[in-house]
Design a protein around this motif. Structure first.
Motif, mmCIF file in Angstrom:
data_model
loop_
_atom_site.group_PDB
_atom_site.id
_atom_site.type_symbol
_atom_site.label_atom_id
_atom_site.label_comp_id
_atom_site.label_asym_id
_atom_site.label_seq_id
_atom_site.Cartn_x
_atom_site.Cartn_y
_atom_site.Cartn_z
ATOM 1 N N THR A 89 3.513 -37.981 24.207
ATOM 2 C CA THR A 89 3.556 -38.907 23.091
ATOM 3 C C THR A 89 2.688 -38.354 21.962
ATOM 4 O O THR A 89 1.628 -37.781 22.214
ATOM 5 C CB THR A 89 3.015 -40.278 23.545
ATOM 6 N N SER A 116 11.153 -38.901 12.731
ATOM 7 C CA SER A 116 11.611 -39.588 13.934
ATOM 8 C C SER A 116 10.647 -39.368 15.082
ATOM 9 O O SER A 116 10.264 -38.231 15.352
ATOM 10 C CB SER A 116 12.989 -39.060 14.360
ATOM 11 N N ILE A 117 10.297 -40.438 15.747
ATOM 12 C CA ILE A 117 9.475 -40.320 16.953
ATOM 13 C C ILE A 117 10.407 -39.955 18.094
ATOM 14 O O ILE A 117 11.367 -40.660 18.380
ATOM 15 C CB ILE A 117 8.733 -41.628 17.251
ATOM 16 N N ASN A 119 10.518 -39.117 22.114
ATOM 17 C CA ASN A 119 9.665 -39.397 23.267
ATOM 18 C C ASN A 119 10.268 -38.811 24.540
ATOM 19 O O ASN A 119 11.312 -39.251 24.993
ATOM 20 C CB ASN A 119 9.477 -40.907 23.415
ATOM 21 N N VAL A 130 6.388 -44.913 22.438
ATOM 22 C CA VAL A 130 6.862 -45.034 21.058
ATOM 23 C C VAL A 130 5.907 -45.903 20.249
ATOM 24 O O VAL A 130 5.579 -45.597 19.097
ATOM 25 C CB VAL A 130 8.304 -45.577 21.021
ATOM 26 N N THR A 131 5.428 -46.984 20.848
ATOM 27 C CA THR A 131 4.478 -47.868 20.173
ATOM 28 C C THR A 131 3.191 -47.117 19.851
ATOM 29 O O THR A 131 2.674 -47.191 18.732
ATOM 30 C CB THR A 131 4.188 -49.108 21.035
ATOM 31 N N ASP A 132 2.660 -46.369 20.818
ATOM 32 C CA ASP A 132 1.444 -45.578 20.598
ATOM 33 C C ASP A 132 1.657 -44.538 19.498
ATOM 34 O O ASP A 132 0.792 -44.349 18.636
ATOM 35 C CB ASP A 132 1.027 -44.844 21.875
ATOM 36 N N ALA A 133 2.796 -43.865 19.536
ATOM 37 C CA ALA A 133 3.086 -42.828 18.545
ATOM 38 C C ALA A 133 3.155 -43.425 17.142
ATOM 39 O O ALA A 133 2.578 -42.870 16.197
ATOM 40 C CB ALA A 133 4.390 -42.117 18.883
ATOM 41 N N ALA A 134 3.830 -44.550 17.000
ATOM 42 C CA ALA A 134 3.943 -45.199 15.684
ATOM 43 C C ALA A 134 2.573 -45.647 15.183
ATOM 44 O O ALA A 134 2.236 -45.444 14.005
ATOM 45 C CB ALA A 134 4.901 -46.384 15.758
ATOM 46 N N ARG A 135 1.787 -46.227 16.062
ATOM 47 C CA ARG A 135 0.447 -46.682 15.684
ATOM 48 C C ARG A 135 -0.430 -45.495 15.275
ATOM 49 O O ARG A 135 -1.214 -45.573 14.345
ATOM 50 C CB ARG A 135 -0.180 -47.446 16.856
ATOM 51 N N ILE A 137 0.650 -42.388 14.113
ATOM 52 C CA ILE A 137 1.115 -41.604 12.961
ATOM 53 C C ILE A 137 1.140 -42.420 11.663
ATOM 54 O O ILE A 137 0.984 -41.864 10.578
ATOM 55 C CB ILE A 137 2.507 -40.972 13.241
ATOM 56 N N LYS A 138 1.307 -43.725 11.746
ATOM 57 C CA LYS A 138 1.452 -44.551 10.547
ATOM 58 C C LYS A 138 0.332 -44.359 9.524
ATOM 59 O O LYS A 138 0.607 -44.164 8.342
ATOM 60 C CB LYS A 138 1.594 -46.025 10.923
#
Length: 142
Positions: A89, A116-117, A119, A130-135, A137-138
């Motif tokens: 991730t 795009s994430i 996974n 996906v949640t961790d990645a979005a949090r 990289i945002k």
């Protein structure tokens, strides 16, 4: 716009663009560059407008394993603890010290499109990943 996974070296893709034109571009995925020991930000800067799409996925190394199995480790992904490297991730292999300059390089070449994430983390649950990645990289996005 189409994309080619950037498993091709930069010079090869640039020769292809010279032959075909700007309709062809790269799907830049830093994870593939990590295990090949490429500099993803330098690749983005070299490609410039040839960056057509970006996939975000990380890689975690096991320090002692590349010396024994190399970067082309062909052991199963189902046993990540035994591999030289494993897809992870975003943020679970490389921290902001990598990802911030990578995002900055995308901005510098004028890329203003989707990141795009992707996974394929064998260790973490897919939704959690996906949640961790979005949090992660945002805050780094412009």
């Amino acid at each position: 716009m189409g994309g080619i996974p950037l498993i091709l070296a930069v010079p090869t893709l640039l020769r292809l663009r010279d032959a075909v034109g700007p309709i062809i571009g790269a799907n830049v995925g830093p994870s593939h560059m990590f295990w090949q020991r490429m500099d993803a930000a330098a690749v983005v800067r070299a490609l410039g407008p040839a960056v057509h799409h970006v996939h975000l996925k990380d890689v975690e190394y096991r320090a002692e394993q590349p010396a024994l199995a190399g970067v082309l480790d062909n052991r199963p992904f189902t046993t990540p603890a035994e591999r030289a490297w494993t897809f992870r991730t975003v943020g679970h292999g490389h921290g902001a010290e990598f990802w911030a300059p990578f995002i900055d390089a995308l901005t510098a070449v004028g890329y203003d499109d989707v990141v795009s994430i992707e996974n394929e983390d064998p260790v973490q649950d897919a939704v959690e990943g996906v949640t961790d990645a979005a949090r992660f990289i945002k805050p780094l996005l412009h």
